[in-house]
Design a protein around this motif. Sequence first.
Motif, PDB file in Angstrom:
ATOM      1  N   TYR C 167       0.877  -1.172   0.000  1.00 58.19           N
ATOM      2  CA  TYR C 167       0.000   0.000   0.000  1.00 58.19           C
ATOM      3  C   TYR C 167       0.916   1.224   0.000  1.00 58.19           C
ATOM      4  O   TYR C 167       1.451   1.601   1.031  1.00 58.19           O
ATOM      5  CB  TYR C 167      -0.912  -0.001   1.220  1.00 58.19           C
ATOM      6  N   ARG C 253       4.229  -4.208   2.532  1.00 54.17           N
ATOM      7  CA  ARG C 253       4.969  -2.967   2.330  1.00 54.17           C
ATOM      8  C   ARG C 253       3.988  -1.807   2.376  1.00 54.17           C
ATOM      9  O   ARG C 253       2.929  -1.884   1.767  1.00 54.17           O
ATOM     10  CB  ARG C 253       5.671  -2.986   0.963  1.00 54.17           C
ATOM     11  N   ALA C 254       4.337  -0.765   3.082  1.00 46.20           N
ATOM     12  CA  ALA C 254       3.456   0.401   3.131  1.00 46.20           C
ATOM     13  C   ALA C 254       4.310   1.645   3.154  1.00 46.20           C
ATOM     14  O   ALA C 254       5.394   1.650   3.734  1.00 46.20           O
ATOM     15  CB  ALA C 254       2.556   0.350   4.357  1.00 46.20           C
ATOM     16  N   SER C 255       3.844   2.686   2.511  1.00 53.46           N
ATOM     17  CA  SER C 255       4.618   3.915   2.476  1.00 53.46           C
ATOM     18  C   SER C 255       3.714   5.102   2.269  1.00 53.46           C
ATOM     19  O   SER C 255       2.706   5.014   1.558  1.00 53.46           O
ATOM     20  CB  SER C 255       5.658   3.867   1.340  1.00 53.46           C
TER      21      SER C 255
END
Lengths: 378, 378, 378, 378
Positions: C167, C253-255
């Motif tokens: 995301y 994974r998120a950022s």
Amino acid sequence: MPKKIRLGILGGGGDSLIGILHRVAAQINDNYELVGAVFSSNFEKNKAFAQALNMPLERIYEDFKMFVEEEMKLPESERIRVCAVLTPNYLHHQMALELFEKGFHVICEKPLTTSLEKAKALQKAHKKAGTVFALTHTYTGYPMVRQMREMIKSGALGKIHKVDVVYYQGWVNTVIHDEDKRSSVWRLDPEKAGISSCMGDIGVHAFNMLEYTTGLKVKSVLSDFNFLYQDNTMDLDGTVLIRLGDYAKGVVRASQIATGEENGLAISIYGEKAAFRWEQEKPNFLYLLSDSLPTQVYKPGHTYNSELSLDGTKLPAGHPEGIFDAMANIYKGVAKAVRGQKYNDGEFPTMLDGVRGMNFIEATVASHRGGNVWVDLE
Amino acid sequence: MPKKIRLGILGGGGDSLIGILHRVAAQINDNYELVGAVFSSNFEKNKAFAQALNMPLERIYEDFKMFVEEEMKLPESERIRVCAVLTPNYLHHQMALELFEKGFHVICEKPLTTSLEKAKALQKAHKKAGTVFALTHTYTGYPMVRQMREMIKSGALGKIHKVDVVYYQGWVNTVIHDEDKRSSVWRLDPEKAGISSCMGDIGVHAFNMLEYTTGLKVKSVLSDFNFLYQDNTMDLDGTVLIRLGDYAKGVVRASQIATGEENGLAISIYGEKAAFRWEQEKPNFLYLLSDSLPTQVYKPGHTYNSELSLDGTKLPAGHPEGIFDAMANIYKGVAKAVRGQKYNDGEFPTMLDGVRGMNFIEATVASHRGGNVWVDLE
Amino acid sequence: MPKKIRLGILGGGGDSLIGILHRVAAQINDNYELVGAVFSSNFEKNKAFAQALNMPLERIYEDFKMFVEEEMKLPESERIRVCAVLTPNYLHHQMALELFEKGFHVICEKPLTTSLEKAKALQKAHKKAGTVFALTHTYTGYPMVRQMREMIKSGALGKIHKVDVVYYQGWVNTVIHDEDKRSSVWRLDPEKAGISSCMGDIGVHAFNMLEYTTGLKVKSVLSDFNFLYQDNTMDLDGTVLIRLGDYAKGVVRASQIATGEENGLAISIYGEKAAFRWEQEKPNFLYLLSDSLPTQVYKPGHTYNSELSLDGTKLPAGHPEGIFDAMANIYKGVAKAVRGQKYNDGEFPTMLDGVRGMNFIEATVASHRGGNVWVDLE
Amino acid sequence: MPKKIRLGILGGGGDSLIGILHRVAAQINDNYELVGAVFSSNFEKNKAFAQALNMPLERIYEDFKMFVEEEMKLPESERIRVCAVLTPNYLHHQMALELFEKGFHVICEKPLTTSLEKAKALQKAHKKAGTVFALTHTYTGYPMVRQMREMIKSGALGKIHKVDVVYYQGWVNTVIHDEDKRSSVWRLDPEKAGISSCMGDIGVHAFNMLEYTTGLKVKSVLSDFNFLYQDNTMDLDGTVLIRLGDYAKGVVRASQIATGEENGLAISIYGEKAAFRWEQEKPNFLYLLSDSLPTQVYKPGHTYNSELSLDGTKLPAGHPEGIFDAMANIYKGVAKAVRGQKYNDGEFPTMLDGVRGMNFIEATVASHRGGNVWVDLE
């Protein structure tokens, strides 16, 4: 045991797309050896180009006439067997006639020639000669185009009722709106390019794609062209209504003024059972559409493909065939280095890259083995 | 005037991907001439393969030792200058050492060798030898990868704070769940493939892509692998947390059990000003993302590209470089025909296609000129 | 016969994304009637917003306390039955507890609350109350997400061994590099946003998507965050290694600093038999990958979909559900016109468009019937 | 302060696409209140449908005549102001005439009516009435379609020389090849559907899109249709050559037998300076092509968009507007639960999802804070 086939090239010198395309293609499957050529009508340019290709000059001939004469003096075991004709369209006819007569096999760029009448004369001569003749409608060489053809042949689409082919480019847009520019482009000069620019150059590819994949024959056409300016006599854009018989219809669209389009050849074929969609700019993706099932995406190199398609695939699935070029670029950089020529950092991976790679592999293994801990690289 | 560079190949016989990739790449820019080889450790297979490539057998050597000895006997003007090392990983080290010592230039497949220690020994030997060395991280040869590197170097992204690279394949999924199958795959045998399967084979490509494009160095890693079965000792899948300094972080993901993935190498690089996204399976599309502007799609061959990128492009925009292969397939069909071998209808366009094409062009012109009327094809 | 369900909204005033999303969603299937609200803690703003929605003000309450008190005075047949809690995260807990106690059904925005401890207290209270509770992990409502879930449940992927969810957003990149800006963003203030920015806001969506689609439970995590600046205490980016048991692993994974990314939620799920890939920005395309078969593309509304997926589709295949919004925009333009407000040309098609359309239809029919002749439009 | 506008609906009952589209669209921006209707010519069905929508039955009228009579008896402050006409095409004319005369505003489905003559009569009546009239060419409501229009208006493409619009569907393929089936489809019955099936239903949308976006007027057309079977009198497929003046040409393609196509409306517009490409099935991506610059991808909600485009966007960038539907699906599931109806696991996220989410957030924070260690979830 097969030896390499001796190849001669007529035309295609300088930085022509067509020249490099034929030379590279001839080498890829280890079948051909380029031994002679007339790359240019200017003998100095011809020789210079041959040297740039690192070819010996013995069989770089002054013109087509000499090419034929000298080659015919050689024993058959040394003589060029296949000639690639890459000259301007208006020269195809006389060259091919002569080559047929002398017993050469011919690979000829499209379009075949400049009129239907001449085309038929060539057809007749070829029949008499009995040698091999191939016209390079290159796009029919794509594995997924071949897959379409084979699946259609075996009934995957059912009876076809509609075909839609397009070939859009934009490059003429960059010259056509300036009166001086447009009058100096050879493709827009009927003397050099024949009766048609857009249809003759790219519409004919779309047409060939249609007949190649479907196995159907176009029965009649109705077309409308656009010339944009009154002082321009060559078609820049055209839409062609197609009848394939009483049942199926279609449309061929071609343009050289489709601003920003690069090489937009695409085909959709609709049958009673299913349909195909394929685009040249993403040639490894073939879509099979259905009214009732999920769309299926075919890709090259898989065992589900036909023999004809697989025969045209050299790499495992997932490698765009352009990977040859990626590798070729690395070899090119190395060649510069070996020859002591200037080259840029980044043209090929170095020893340092190799050391870094090993460092990475060992560090990741150590991190995992150590219980997922941080490990520094050197 | 440059002559072709004499090339020798070690390994890469049979139908290995790597073999064909190097041979074709070496030919594409007209720089190399393949003159000698040890394609296989089995001499009979070695010779048979050379013959299949239509190579003379004089310089097809029995083994690496003889390759070096015999070539060194030749005068420098005839001796092989560049050796491509395509043998299994564990042989790279000894071969490269020997080749460096004798003054050969070396193009070596990745990974460089089987341990960081050996890699450093090679690095040292190479420094001493002073010849050219290239490691074939092929993917760095793509024009759009080079474009990323150059634009990042000139500040297009600003300071980079995040990098995400992935290389997913699925092929191990087809063998791993069967105990017999998995025990017979050489890549899963640490004796043959070294300490790592997934990281060693493809993770290292992702790592190289990261450092190549960003110009940054990975400082430390934390990894977690998956082996799936207890009797399997080789990593099949792994995620690697990456630190690129105090500021930037990243992740490298690699898998050989990503079911249905083919060759899914992709990279995203995020900087303060903008970001890049690129995928190997659609290598001609490079995306420049921004917080405030429309995404821009860069493609090869345009004048807006960097010198390094343009140097790696041979064709006009819009031609996937795989078009070489499409053309090569046509040449392949012709070769079959010329040699009197069996070939399928559809392997190359024929005279009839040429006649049909002319018919189409003339008919469309006639239709338009006649006031958009239907015109029949013959 | 079902009547509309009386709905009350807490929070979501002004131009919050969440507010409009809940109001529109509540109307789409004709099930709810919005009858009361506390849109804002500022009573004047609260009333002004209600008026902007054309709501009567009788049940626009001053605060949550009054909302509950006044509604409880009403007979059950008039009382609000469902409350949507759209307030800041830290208020969810007390509101939900009170609403459970009084017997209201609750629809609550994510994350549920600000700590696991409070979450469990809510869970307990909800169990006791026995009313309906829904947490709006909106993305699980997409038809193709539901289709993934159902197909996985029925074994389409076989045993799952790897999951990869991402995301990525970029919006924090626009504020984080300026010290003043970053100190004034509420999401980066732990007092207001809880212990986590990136994981708390979007990582949790990725996590939920993983568990929703696979039916698997995450067993343990290992994470690494990036904060970029020392004076920032909230995670802006993070990678989370995931273990789903002894066999399957994964990564989340998120950022919020993935520059230029908009709302990049995507999931890949790899099983022994096949794999799924889905992206939120193209939510109508669900890819089923296989090692041996063509990729299949599932789309909403087809009979091959599961009941759960079809229940979430209101339109025929090929209509992105965003078409509601296209139509809504036309209705919006008409509303401006009806109210005598200023509107732009182009906000809705007019009578003239209708006349032109008829003209076109009749002209095309006349052209075909006339033997494919040109027919002018008026 | 604006109140909601009272809306009446004529037609659109049952599960018609058009019905739900108008009802939902009318609610989305909080402007309309549906107060009366004649959903069906069968009064029982009409009432049953109104009940299914949870509407009171007082203003559900027996037929159009009564609808008008009864509404006219009401004081203007209660009377329906806007009528949505969703009845079969042949009824539009008489209804709209009557509604104009009585002073109602009208939103009418396309095509306007069944002949150009009737269209002009309507135009005249509308001019006299002076009320608001909108024809629902829905696709012009997409934010990126509006963006095209505004950018073209401000000269982004330069002078336009070519337009290519397509609208391909495949649904008729599923009925046309069976003689019984095809004779029972109302769209293929000229009595009910007018003189044209394919052009009348979807070709007219493509035509409208062309004129809406370019601001140009089609001057003349030349068309060719396909009927496939002799006993079918309605066009199923057609290609229309377009002239937009002396300079620009174009093509409109429409088909209902494009097997496997869903709702394939797309447009390409080529100008001297640049070009646009847009596809209805991926409506949030608008491509601006140029001969010399990278392609630019415009998306909704960004500040670089025009006012007209932004007015039609309700959500932040990256949210496909279909997200309303995702949320609506969750509300639908809750409604089932609240009403005690059967619903499936997975229809809405539950308390447990909320607890899991908090667990995940806290665990990832603990892992990072603990130095990237594994943390178990409960």
